[in-house]
Structure formats: structure tokens, C-alpha cells
Design an enzyme around this catalytic site. Structure first.
Site, short mmCIF file in Angstrom:
data_model
loop_
_atom_site.label_atom_id
_atom_site.label_comp_id
_atom_site.label_asym_id
_atom_site.label_seq_id
_atom_site.Cartn_x
_atom_site.Cartn_y
_atom_site.Cartn_z
N GLU A 35 0.88 -1.18 0.00
CA GLU A 35 0.00 0.00 0.00
C GLU A 35 0.92 1.22 0.00
OE1 GLU A 35 -2.64 0.44 3.37
OE2 GLU A 35 -3.46 2.30 2.54
N ARG A 262 4.38 -12.46 9.75
CA ARG A 262 4.96 -11.13 9.69
C ARG A 262 6.25 -11.15 10.49
NH1 ARG A 262 3.01 -5.84 9.04
NH2 ARG A 262 1.27 -6.76 7.96
N LYS A 272 4.27 0.92 9.07
CA LYS A 272 4.37 2.22 8.40
C LYS A 272 3.73 3.33 9.21
CE LYS A 272 3.05 0.15 4.68
NZ LYS A 272 2.46 -0.12 3.36
P1 ATP Z 1 2.49 -1.89 7.64
O1 ATP Z 1 1.84 -2.21 8.93
O2 ATP Z 1 3.95 -1.66 7.78
O3 ATP Z 1 1.79 -0.84 6.86
P2 ATP Z 1 1.32 -3.68 5.78
O4 ATP Z 1 1.22 -5.16 5.80
O5 ATP Z 1 0.08 -2.90 5.94
O6 ATP Z 1 2.41 -3.25 6.82
P3 ATP Z 1 1.67 -3.47 2.98
O7 ATP Z 1 2.17 -2.31 2.20
O8 ATP Z 1 0.26 -3.82 2.86
O9 ATP Z 1 2.06 -3.20 4.49
O10 ATP Z 1 2.58 -4.75 2.72
C1 ATP Z 1 2.92 -5.28 1.46
C2 ATP Z 1 3.28 -6.72 1.66
O11 ATP Z 1 4.37 -6.84 2.57
C3 ATP Z 1 2.13 -7.49 2.26
O12 ATP Z 1 2.03 -8.72 1.61
C4 ATP Z 1 2.51 -7.64 3.71
O13 ATP Z 1 1.91 -8.75 4.27
C5 ATP Z 1 4.04 -7.72 3.62
N1 ATP Z 1 4.65 -7.26 4.88
C6 ATP Z 1 4.47 -6.08 5.49
N2 ATP Z 1 5.13 -6.03 6.66
C7 ATP Z 1 5.77 -7.22 6.80
C8 ATP Z 1 6.63 -7.80 7.79
N3 ATP Z 1 6.95 -7.14 8.90
N4 ATP Z 1 7.08 -9.05 7.59
C9 ATP Z 1 6.75 -9.73 6.48
N5 ATP Z 1 5.96 -9.25 5.50
C10 ATP Z 1 5.47 -8.01 5.65
MG MG Z 2 -1.39 -1.72 5.66
#
Ligand code: ATP
Ligand code: MG
Length: 560
Positions: A35, A262, A272
């Protein structure tokens, strides 16, 4: 099990199983779906290496898909940063795609769901909807609008799209089952009204699809075969499948969602939202502050893409959440830089050393090996003269036998140069040593082949010639948080654990060969650690970031 099979992770097993049950290999397709609401962090590196790694393993396309369904938080700046980071990590995507590319298709499908009696416009407030949701042990209640006629739903949904309502006045919900044991199946939201401009579709839309409605359908539209996401989406899988059931046709690939854990990392946060807070509250200077666990912060700090990829591959993919110690990441970067970083001399905490029998005004340029581990790295020259700096901690008036550095009456070799003997030292009124007087053995020059040059002395010190050294700004970093798991405390906010001493700026003295170094060039300051040139550098002010020390001093401190 064969050796090759043993090395497969559970994700690869899922794919292998599908291939053995007849799924065509040429139909494999993956995606990495960030995202654009922030910069990528080290947690994302796991997901990137997983998805793009599968692409390389199976020779399959991998899309870079921006999950851009929330205009309130998403920006073009983040899209650009994400592309830069994935590219820098060394991966190439097949197509650059956006969930917003599918807004029209998603809308058309939502209309189909309404016509099929599987979606309805709910005109209750968010609070009312929440109240009827029930609990895991208690059924939810049907909305009073659940049985609206198809015609009324179609008109209202179209009016929502046309901007005839305010935010929160109506939502579109899937009509599934308010008594489902999976709370997510209790008539989940598909659309909400948001009168916000989107970074790509601008004001074309004022209704935006929810994540669950968007993600699986996007996977389907791109014909992604395997859609890997983190564990918190495990419960969403049932809904992912339900939404797919409404649109999938048999001749096409039906995407499959599977989950992995995660990653969390010690002494930092990887969310983020929290990273944005650090930026907005000026705890750091920006998303690429070298203390940030972002890909761009790590890059600015001197991390290489190789080290980050190796790290992600080493920790691998797990089924359960755990905290990975960041010293593992530091191990990875040390390992890579040890191979590639040219060696130079810099003194960070200087004390003056005068060689009393070296002619005043004379200088000579000594050969210095750029990387003892790499024959092709060649040589440079470093200037030697009567007045040098060495590190304060490398000299003591008196010391026991284990102190292999310089002490009064003792000898050391000056790296690439001569053997010197400490004869005396000068102190200020407070008793602090201000200068060391030495004599040198003119025949002991390194590499000169003389008997004296081959003489063994216990210690070798790095040094710089005062006249030639370049005073430089050196930024030393420590952990951004004092706590191992700053965001795992129930009663305390992660911001309470910010380390107030995470940045220390000092003036260091570097050898003159660094004059021509460029931004991002990385060096080993011998006996100290790895340092790179920061983008804040200018021709008359070199700025260095400490990437990592030579040894793991943090782990040692913790054992004490
Ligand atoms: P954040 O909480 O940092 O915004 P998010 O999962 O909402 O994390 P996205 O931009 O949606 O962030 O993530 C893109 C991809 O990266 C998704 O498939 C997500 O599951 C994966 N991802 C994000 N954070 C992690 C992490 N700490 N470990 C492994 N994979 C991750
Ligand atoms: Mg997110």
C-alpha cells in the site's frame, strides 16, 4: 525426501504440491502488493524476497501491485519510493499495476453482486453496524436495510458513486451471513464513501472499495496464481474465497491466498503507521534517516542490497511470528562489506603523536593495500609526516601485558608505515594527555624488506598525518529504541522507548584519498568499522555515516 526438497520452505511446498497435482507451471504468477502509504521497511524485504524469489525460482512473472484504495493515506511520493527500493534491491517486476486500475471493473462486479442479491446498501451509521456485529460467541443481527429491493440498491449505489451523499451516509455490504462463526463473513463492507482526491484517479471516484473486496479480485484480474500475505489475513481467506466465487470463470486461474508470519525485529518498529509518526514528530530527519528500519534508511546508512537479500533469505519464511534480532542483519552487512569495502585510515577520537626524530617539514607517501582480502583491489598511497593523530584509546602511560597498543617505553607499528616507540607525553593542567612524543626506526618501513621491517611488534595502529587529514563530520548511530520490543508493551506507547542518544555527531580525521569519494561510497575505517558518504556531503564538508562496527559490541555489552 531429496536434498532439493528439504531446502524448500513451506510456501514452496504449496507450489510444488499444486504443480504435482497438475497446475501448469507456465500459469504460475506472483505479486508484491504494497500500500503506498509509507516507505518500505525491512519487514517488506521478506515479502519482496519471497515473491520475487519465487518468480526467479519458477521463471514466472511477478507484478508490483500498488494496493491504493485509501486516498486518505496514499501518495505518489510513496509509490516512487517503493519502486526505487524494489529496483535497488535488485528485482524486476513484470507489470506495474494499481488496484485503482480496477475501480471500474470492481464497480461493475459490485453491481452484479447487487443484481444477484448478494450485496446491499446499508444506510446505518458505522456505530449501528458495529453494534449489530455480535461477538465471536454471539450471532450478529441483520441490518434493517438487508432486504432492500435490488432496484433500490442499484439506485442508491449509483447515487453513492455520483457523489449524491455525504461520507458515512451509506455503505455497500456483501450479503453473506450475520451468524457466521467467522466475524469477517458477517456482511462485510465492500464500499465506503470518501470525498477525497486519489493520487491517480483524482476525483473520478468518491466511493472506494475495501481491502477484502479489492485484493482477491485484483489477484484474479492479474491471474496471480498464489497470493501470499501475512498471518493476520488468515481469517480473511474465507472472505477472499467468497468474493472470488462470485466472479471466477472456470477457464481462468483461480488465485489462492496463503499466509506466512509477519517479521518483527528487535530494537525497532516495522509498521508504516509508527514509522510515519517518527517522521512527523521529528524523532528522525525523514523516512531515509539512517536510524530508520526502512530500505531507504538502511541504504543511506551503507547497507547493500546483497546484505539485505542475504538477511531475508537467511531468516527465511516462518509460519509463526517471532522477533528477529537485528544483530543478524548487522552480521549480514559486515559479511558483505568485509568482501567489498576498501580499507582506509581515519581517526575519530584523536590525540597528537609527534615523531621527534622525523625531519620537520618532510613527508612521504606510503603504499597502502586497499583490501587485503581482494588482490584486485590494488593500492593507494597515504601521506606520512612528523605529526600524526592516533586514537586516544590506543595510548596509555602504563598498561599491563595484554595492552597491545602504545604505552610509554613500548613499541607499535604504524599501519603501512614505521615502528615507533613512545618516549614521553605531555599533559594539561587537569592531567589529560595532550601529546605523545615518539621516536621511529627509519629502517622499519612496512614492505621495504629490511630486517627491521620484518621485526614483529605486538600492536599495529591506524593513524593519519595531521597536515594531510581531512576533518569530516562523522555520524555515529545507536539503536533507535532502548527496548528490545518497543511496540509489544500493553501499558506503554512505543514512543516512550525512543533512545535519546541514537545519534552522535563528531569530527573525525580521514586520510586524504577520501577527498574524491562520492555519495554512497563505502569504506572500512581500519580497526573501527564501516562508514559511507552521506548525501549531506559537499566538496568542503565530508559527512560519513557509521554503517556498522567491525565487531558486535552491542551483544558484548548485553552479556555484561
Ligand atoms: P504496515 O503495517 O507496515 O503498513 P502492511 O502489511 O500494511 O504493513 P503493505 O504495504 O500492505 O504493508 O505490505 C505489502 C506486503 O508486505 C504485504 O504482503 C505484507 O503482508 C508484507 N509485509 C508487510 N510487513 C511485513 C513484515 N513485517 N514481515 C513480512 N511481510 C510483511
Ligand atoms: Mg497496511
Amino acid at each position: 525426501m531429496s536434498e532439493a526438497e528439504k531446502s524448500l520452505n513451506f510456501i514452496e511446498h504449496i507450489i510444488e504440491d499444486d504443480l504435482s497435482s497438475g497446475f501448469p507451471k507456465d500459469k504460475l504468477r506472483f505479486r508484491f502488493p504494497p500500500e503506498p502509504n509509507g516507505y518500505l521497511h525491512i519487514g517488506h524485504a521478506s515479502s519482496i524476497c519471497l515473491n520475487f524469489g519465487l518468480g526467479l525460482r519458477y521463471n514466472s512473472p511477478v507484478n508490483l501491485r500498488f494496493d491504493d484504495t485509501n486516498p486518505a493515506k496514499e501518495e505518489q511520493e510513496y509509490v516512487d519510493a517503493i519502486k526505487r527500493d524494489v529496483d535497488w534491491l535488485g528485482f524486476s517486476w513484470d507489470s506495474e499495476v494499481y488496484a485503482s486500475d480496477y475501480f471500474q471493473q470492481l464497480y461493475d462486479w459490485a453491481v452484479k453482486l447487487i443484481k444477484d442479491g448478494k450485496a446491499y446498501v446499508d444506510s446505518q451509521s458505522a456505530e449501528q453496524i458495529a453494534e449489530q456485529k455480535g461477538t465471536p460467541t454471539e450471532d450478529g443481527q441483520n441490518s434493517p436495510f438487508r432486504d432492500r429491493s435490488i432496484e433500490e440498491n442499484l439506485t442508491l449505489f449509483s447515487d453513492m458513486k455520483e457523489g449524491k451523499f455525504k461520507e458515512g451516509e451509506h455503505v455497500l455490504r456483501a450479503k453473506i451471513d450475520m451468524t457466521s462463526s467467522n466475524m469477517l463473513m458477517r456482511d462485510p463492507l465492500m464500499y465506503r464513501i470518501l470525498h477525497k482526491a486519489h493520487h491517480r484517479t483524482n476525483t473520478d471516484w468518491c466511493i472506494y472499495p475495501m481491502y477484502d473486496w479489492t485484493h482477491g479480485e485484483s489477484d484474479y484480474l492479474e491471474q496471480v496464481s498464489h497470493s501470499f500475505c501475512t498471518l493476520e489475513f488468515a481469517m480473511h481467506r474465507e472472505l477472499y474465497d467468497w468474493f472470488l466465487d462470485q466472479v471466477v470463470v472456470k477457464t481462468k486461474v483461480r488465485p489462492k491466498q496463503r499466509e506466512f508470519a509477519r517479521r518483527n525485529f528487535s530494537h525497532t518498529v516495522v509498521s508504516k503507521r509508527k514509522l510515519l509518526q517518527l517522521v512527523e514528530e521529528d524523532v528522525v530527519t525523514g523516512w531515509d534517516d539512517p536510524r530508520m528500519p526502512t530500505i531507504s534508511g538502511l541504504r543511506r546508512k551503507g547497507y547493500t542490497a546483497t546484505a539485505i537479500r542475504n538477511f531475508a533469505n537467511t531468516i527465511g519464511i516462518a509460519k509463526r511470528e517471532n522477533v528477529v534480532d537485528v544483530s543478524l542483519l548487522e552480521f549480514s552487512i559486515r559479511e558483505d562489506l568485509n568482501k567489498i569495502a576498501p580499507r582506509v585510515m581515519a581517526v575519530l577520537n584523536p590525540i597528537k603523536l609527534v615523531i621527534t626524530n622525523y625531519p620537520d617539514g618532510e613527508e612521504e607517501w606510503l603504499d597502502a593495500e586497499n583490501n587485503p582480502g581482494d588482490e584486485t583491489a590494488g593500492y593507494r598511497t597515504v601521506p606520512f609526516s612528523r605529526e600524526l593523530y592516533i586514537e586516544k584509546e590506543d595510548f596509555r602511560e602504563q598498561a599491563n601485558k595484554k595492552f597491545f597498543r602504545l604505552k610509554l617505553g613500548g613499541e607499535v607499528r604504524l599501519k603501512n608505515g614505521y615502528i615507533v616507540k613512545a618516549e614521553s607525553c605531555t599533559k594539561d593542567e587537569d592531567g589529560n594527555i595532550t601529546e605523545i612524543q615518539c621516536t621511529y626506526d627509519p629502517k622499519s618501513k612496512s614492505g621495504s624488506g629490511t630486517e627491521e621491517s620484518l621485526r614483529k611488534v605486538k600492536g599495529t595502529l591506524h593513524w593519519v598525518s595531521i597536515k594531510h587529514a581531512i576533518p569530516s563530520e562523522v555520524r555515529l548511530y545507536d539503536r533507535l529504541f532502548n527496548d528490545e520490543t518497543p511496540d509489544h508493551h500493553k501499558d506503554k506507547d512505543f514512543m516512550e522507548f525512543v533512545n535519546p542518544d541514537s545519534l552522535k555527531v563528531i569530527t573525525g580525521f580521514v586520510e586524504p584519498s577520501l577527498k574524491t569519494a562520492k555519495v554512497e561510497d563505502i569504506f572500512q575505517f581500519q580497526r573501527i568499522g564501516y562508514f559511507n558518504i552521506d548525501k549531506d556531503s559537499s566538496a568542503d564538508n565530508l559527512v560519513f555515516n557509521k554503517t556498522v562496527g567491525l565487531r558486535d559490541t552491542w551483544a558484548k555489552l548485553q552479556q555484561k
